[in-house]
Design an enzyme around this catalytic site. Sequence first.
Site, PDB file in Angstrom:
ATOM      1  N   ILE A  10      41.407  21.882   1.301  1.00 10.35           N
ATOM      2  CA  ILE A  10      42.430  21.147   2.058  1.00 10.35           C
ATOM      3  C   ILE A  10      41.818  20.104   2.983  1.00 10.35           C
ATOM      4  O   ILE A  10      42.432  19.063   3.236  1.00 10.35           O
ATOM      5  CB  ILE A  10      43.342  22.117   2.848  1.00 10.35           C
ATOM      6  CG1 ILE A  10      44.588  21.385   3.345  1.00 10.35           C
ATOM      7  CG2 ILE A  10      42.626  22.754   4.012  1.00 10.35           C
ATOM      8  CD1 ILE A  10      45.845  22.023   2.947  1.00 10.35           C
ATOM      9  N   GLY A  31      38.502  31.549   7.635  1.00 11.92           N
ATOM     10  CA  GLY A  31      39.329  31.030   6.546  1.00 11.92           C
ATOM     11  C   GLY A  31      39.545  29.533   6.657  1.00 11.92           C
ATOM     12  O   GLY A  31      38.659  28.770   7.054  1.00 11.92           O
ATOM     13  N   VAL A  32      40.758  29.125   6.314  1.00 10.95           N
ATOM     14  CA  VAL A  32      41.067  27.698   6.279  1.00 10.95           C
ATOM     15  C   VAL A  32      41.022  27.099   7.693  1.00 10.95           C
ATOM     16  O   VAL A  32      40.641  25.937   7.872  1.00 10.95           O
ATOM     17  CB  VAL A  32      42.412  27.474   5.552  1.00 10.95           C
ATOM     18  CG1 VAL A  32      43.600  27.915   6.365  1.00 10.95           C
ATOM     19  CG2 VAL A  32      42.556  26.027   5.135  1.00 10.95           C
ATOM     20  N   ASP A  33      41.381  27.890   8.675  1.00 12.01           N
ATOM     21  CA  ASP A  33      41.352  27.438  10.071  1.00 12.01           C
ATOM     22  C   ASP A  33      39.925  27.033  10.473  1.00 12.01           C
ATOM     23  O   ASP A  33      39.702  25.955  11.048  1.00 12.01           O
ATOM     24  CB  ASP A  33      41.858  28.597  10.948  1.00 12.01           C
ATOM     25  CG  ASP A  33      42.265  28.170  12.348  1.00 12.01           C
ATOM     26  OD1 ASP A  33      41.954  27.045  12.750  1.00 12.01           O
ATOM     27  OD2 ASP A  33      42.889  28.994  13.033  1.00 12.01           O
ATOM     28  N   SER A 117      49.169  32.433   5.121  1.00  8.64           N
ATOM     29  CA  SER A 117      49.268  33.910   5.251  1.00  8.64           C
ATOM     30  C   SER A 117      48.622  34.707   4.123  1.00  8.64           C
ATOM     31  O   SER A 117      48.593  35.936   4.207  1.00  8.64           O
ATOM     32  CB  SER A 117      50.728  34.392   5.406  1.00  8.64           C
ATOM     33  OG  SER A 117      51.220  34.153   6.704  1.00  8.64           O
ATOM     34  N   TYR A 121      45.813  37.281   6.648  1.00  4.96           N
ATOM     35  CA  TYR A 121      47.121  37.852   6.994  1.00  4.96           C
ATOM     36  C   TYR A 121      47.752  38.668   5.859  1.00  4.96           C
ATOM     37  O   TYR A 121      48.802  39.276   6.055  1.00  4.96           O
ATOM     38  CB  TYR A 121      48.072  36.765   7.498  1.00  4.96           C
ATOM     39  CG  TYR A 121      47.842  36.382   8.953  1.00  4.96           C
ATOM     40  CD1 TYR A 121      46.775  36.918   9.688  1.00  4.96           C
ATOM     41  CD2 TYR A 121      48.681  35.499   9.611  1.00  4.96           C
ATOM     42  CE1 TYR A 121      46.558  36.566  11.022  1.00  4.96           C
ATOM     43  CE2 TYR A 121      48.476  35.150  10.944  1.00  4.96           C
ATOM     44  CZ  TYR A 121      47.411  35.691  11.644  1.00  4.96           C
ATOM     45  OH  TYR A 121      47.218  35.342  12.970  1.00  4.96           O
TER      46      TYR A 121
HETATM   47  P1  ADP Z   1      45.926  33.454   6.970  1.00  3.63           P
HETATM   48  O1  ADP Z   1      45.358  34.051   8.234  1.00  3.63           O
HETATM   49  O2  ADP Z   1      47.198  32.667   7.223  1.00  3.63           O
HETATM   50  O3  ADP Z   1      46.045  34.439   5.875  1.00  3.63           O
HETATM   51  P2  ADP Z   1      43.477  32.321   5.777  1.00  3.63           P
HETATM   52  O4  ADP Z   1      42.724  31.136   6.251  1.00  3.63           O
HETATM   53  O5  ADP Z   1      42.797  33.646   5.861  1.00  3.63           O
HETATM   54  O6  ADP Z   1      44.881  32.307   6.579  1.00  3.63           O
HETATM   55  O7  ADP Z   1      43.890  32.096   4.264  1.00  3.63           O
HETATM   56  C1  ADP Z   1      44.955  31.286   3.835  1.00  3.63           C
HETATM   57  C2  ADP Z   1      44.621  30.714   2.474  1.00  3.63           C
HETATM   58  O8  ADP Z   1      43.768  29.597   2.613  1.00  3.63           O
HETATM   59  C3  ADP Z   1      43.897  31.677   1.529  1.00  3.63           C
HETATM   60  O9  ADP Z   1      44.531  31.623   0.255  1.00  3.63           O
HETATM   61  C4  ADP Z   1      42.485  31.093   1.449  1.00  3.63           C
HETATM   62  O10 ADP Z   1      41.879  31.331   0.179  1.00  3.63           O
HETATM   63  C5  ADP Z   1      42.771  29.632   1.623  1.00  3.63           C
HETATM   64  N1  ADP Z   1      41.653  28.776   2.044  1.00  3.63           N
HETATM   65  C6  ADP Z   1      40.524  29.105   2.707  1.00  3.63           C
HETATM   66  N2  ADP Z   1      39.762  28.010   2.914  1.00  3.63           N
HETATM   67  C7  ADP Z   1      40.434  26.955   2.374  1.00  3.63           C
HETATM   68  C8  ADP Z   1      40.161  25.551   2.246  1.00  3.63           C
HETATM   69  N3  ADP Z   1      39.051  24.988   2.728  1.00  3.63           N
HETATM   70  N4  ADP Z   1      41.099  24.784   1.609  1.00  3.63           N
HETATM   71  C9  ADP Z   1      42.240  25.316   1.131  1.00  3.63           C
HETATM   72  N5  ADP Z   1      42.547  26.629   1.215  1.00  3.63           N
HETATM   73  C10 ADP Z   1      41.645  27.438   1.830  1.00  3.63           C
END
Ligand code: ADP
Length: 165
Positions: A10, A31-33, A117, A121
């Site tokens: 992303i 994760g994505v954050d 999520s 999550y």
């Molecule tokens: P949450 O706490 O909302 O579950 P996460 O970050 O743990 O958030 O995961 C949400 C989704 O983002 C997961 O499907 C994960 O595989 C995905 N993800 C992690 N890194 C990236 C990235 N760089 N780009 C897109 N999606 C990602």
Amino acid sequence: MRLEAVLGDITKQDVDAIVNAANQGLAGGGGVDGAIHRAAGARDLQAACREIGGCATGDAVATPGFALRARWIIHAVGPRYRDGAHGEPELLASCYRRCLEVADELGAQSIAFPAISTGIYGYPQADAAHIAVHTLRAAPTSVALARLVAFDDNTLRLYEAELQS
Ligand code: ADP
């Protein structure tokens, strides 16, 4: 609005706004954050998040994109999945709707979403993909393009199946 699914990162999306799967404290995390904080510039993004203070589950708030290609980051707080009977579907749908509303307020024409999520999550991937596609399809918006960014093949397949249904 055009709705599409891709496999990718992303932080690399060339859109007006990317969505972050944030937490209520906008405190940053894994994760994505974590990936978005690193790519945008953690210091700038943390300062912007601290100024906002927090965000309720099911809601979304915007910051600049800083070093990203995207001009804005829309931070959405998805529900932690327990058993599906604690308002999780409504809260997840609310995230997608609120992101489009915030995008409309910003004047964003294009937006990219991660699978909110479904990581830490614990939301079941298939249910989350169904909610994402059906909520985005039903929402009134001026956004021209919404892109669902899958980070794994299974999520991409689920999105493609929902988009064909
Ligand atoms: P949450 O706490 O909302 O579950 P996460 O970050 O743990 O958030 O995961 C949400 C989704 O983002 C997961 O499907 C994960 O595989 C995905 N993800 C992690 N890194 C990236 C990235 N760089 N780009 C897109 N999606 C990602």
